[in-house]
Scaffold this active site. Sequence first.
Site, PDB file in Angstrom:
ATOM      1  N   THR A  26       3.104   5.567  10.923  1.00  0.00           N
ATOM      2  CA  THR A  26       3.342   4.033  11.345  1.00  0.00           C
ATOM      3  C   THR A  26       4.132   4.091  12.673  1.00  0.00           C
ATOM      4  O   THR A  26       3.752   3.305  13.531  1.00  0.00           O
ATOM      5  CB  THR A  26       4.015   3.471  10.326  1.00  0.00           C
ATOM      6  OG1 THR A  26       3.297   3.238   9.274  1.00  0.00           O
ATOM      7  CG2 THR A  26       4.534   2.014  10.766  1.00  0.00           C
ATOM      8  N   ASP A  76       0.132  -1.954   7.889  1.00  0.00           N
ATOM      9  CA  ASP A  76       0.622  -1.523   6.785  1.00  0.00           C
ATOM     10  C   ASP A  76       0.165  -2.160   5.430  1.00  0.00           C
ATOM     11  O   ASP A  76      -0.285  -1.872   4.422  1.00  0.00           O
ATOM     12  CB  ASP A  76       2.158  -0.892   6.672  1.00  0.00           C
ATOM     13  CG  ASP A  76       2.474   0.078   7.848  1.00  0.00           C
ATOM     14  OD1 ASP A  76       2.676   1.389   7.649  1.00  0.00           O
ATOM     15  OD2 ASP A  76       2.266  -0.441   8.968  1.00  0.00           O
TER      16      ASP A  76
END
Length: 308
Positions: free
Chosen positions: A122, A51
Amino acid sequence: MMAQSPPLVLKLLASSIRAATRAGKIIRDVMSRGDLGIIEKGKNDLQTEADRSAQKCIIVSLSQQYPNLTIIGEEGTSNSEVPSDWVVTDCDQGVLAMQCPEEYVNVGLKDITVWVDPLDGTSEYAQGLLDHVTVLVGVAVKGKAVGGVIHQPYYNWLTEADKLGRTIWGLSGLGVGGFTPRSPPEGQLIIATTRSHSSPLVQEALDALKPDTVLRVGGAGHKVLLVLEGKAHAYVFASKGCKKWDTCAPEAVLAASGGKLTDIHGNLYTYEETVAYPNNRGVLATAAGIDHSSIVNKIPQKIRDALV
Ligand SMILES: Nc1ncnc2c1ncn2[C@@H]1O[C@H](COP(=O)(O)O)[C@@H](O)[C@H]1OP(=O)(O)O
Ligand SMILES: [Mg+2]
Ligand SMILES: [Mg+2]
Ligand SMILES: [Mg+2]
């Protein structure tokens, strides 16, 4: 005669396609190395090295080409150095060569806010459900989600690894590129919803819609892809939790295909620089040809009253 430079919106979309695709490669590289560097940002809310790195790649790449552009990314701001091969300053030439819709030809830098979700899904990424992951870059003009890129870095990873990844884009008034949207099957209702952020309210809304099938999958980008592909009629999430970077790009791509993404009341979110990040009124997305308001009307008032 001097060649005219392409309109900013078109050029920015063409740059975003390249940056999102580069970020997708970074996401795969972090996974291949095996150390995800997971940080817990909050309850049920993770951040990994992928990320962080993917966001740096996109923000540095776009900022170099468009100084003073407003870019809001999920993972905050940092001025750290990035490897030079993370900085992509080229454009998708196919998109650059297209005719910009008239209403966006004169849009200036100050009218634009870019919303970046460097890695959507995620939770699924950390659990190895890799095709649920997307990279999202949304282009809002005067608060309206008009352009978007959805890059899916692991598309085909289990089937045709030589054709790994895909990048889908949309621009209001121009349409969708990167694949051909398909209609969902008639005579049934398939709904995509969360797999990692469910709640009694999320379930109550689904029950009220009486779907034939519920697909519990990760990511806002991934669920909108299912709607675009005709694998789901709608994406229903009667909960807060999603943020503006989760929905800006998917909303724009879906709208460019004739579909619609709104809050659970059927109202559009807005994406100006100053807007609050949380999408507290839930998410409802429908494919082209599906009656969006009839789905809104089937959601019980009690649920709608809880999402204001
Ligand atoms: N409660 C939450 N906290 C943080 N992010 C959330 C939450 N609910 C949804 N999201 C974001 O919206 C996306 C879609 O939700 P879901 O997968 O549950 O349907 C998630 O992948 C996550 O984006 P991200 O993975 O980029 O943090
Ligand atoms: Mg997140
Ligand atoms: Mg997200
Ligand atoms: Mg994210």
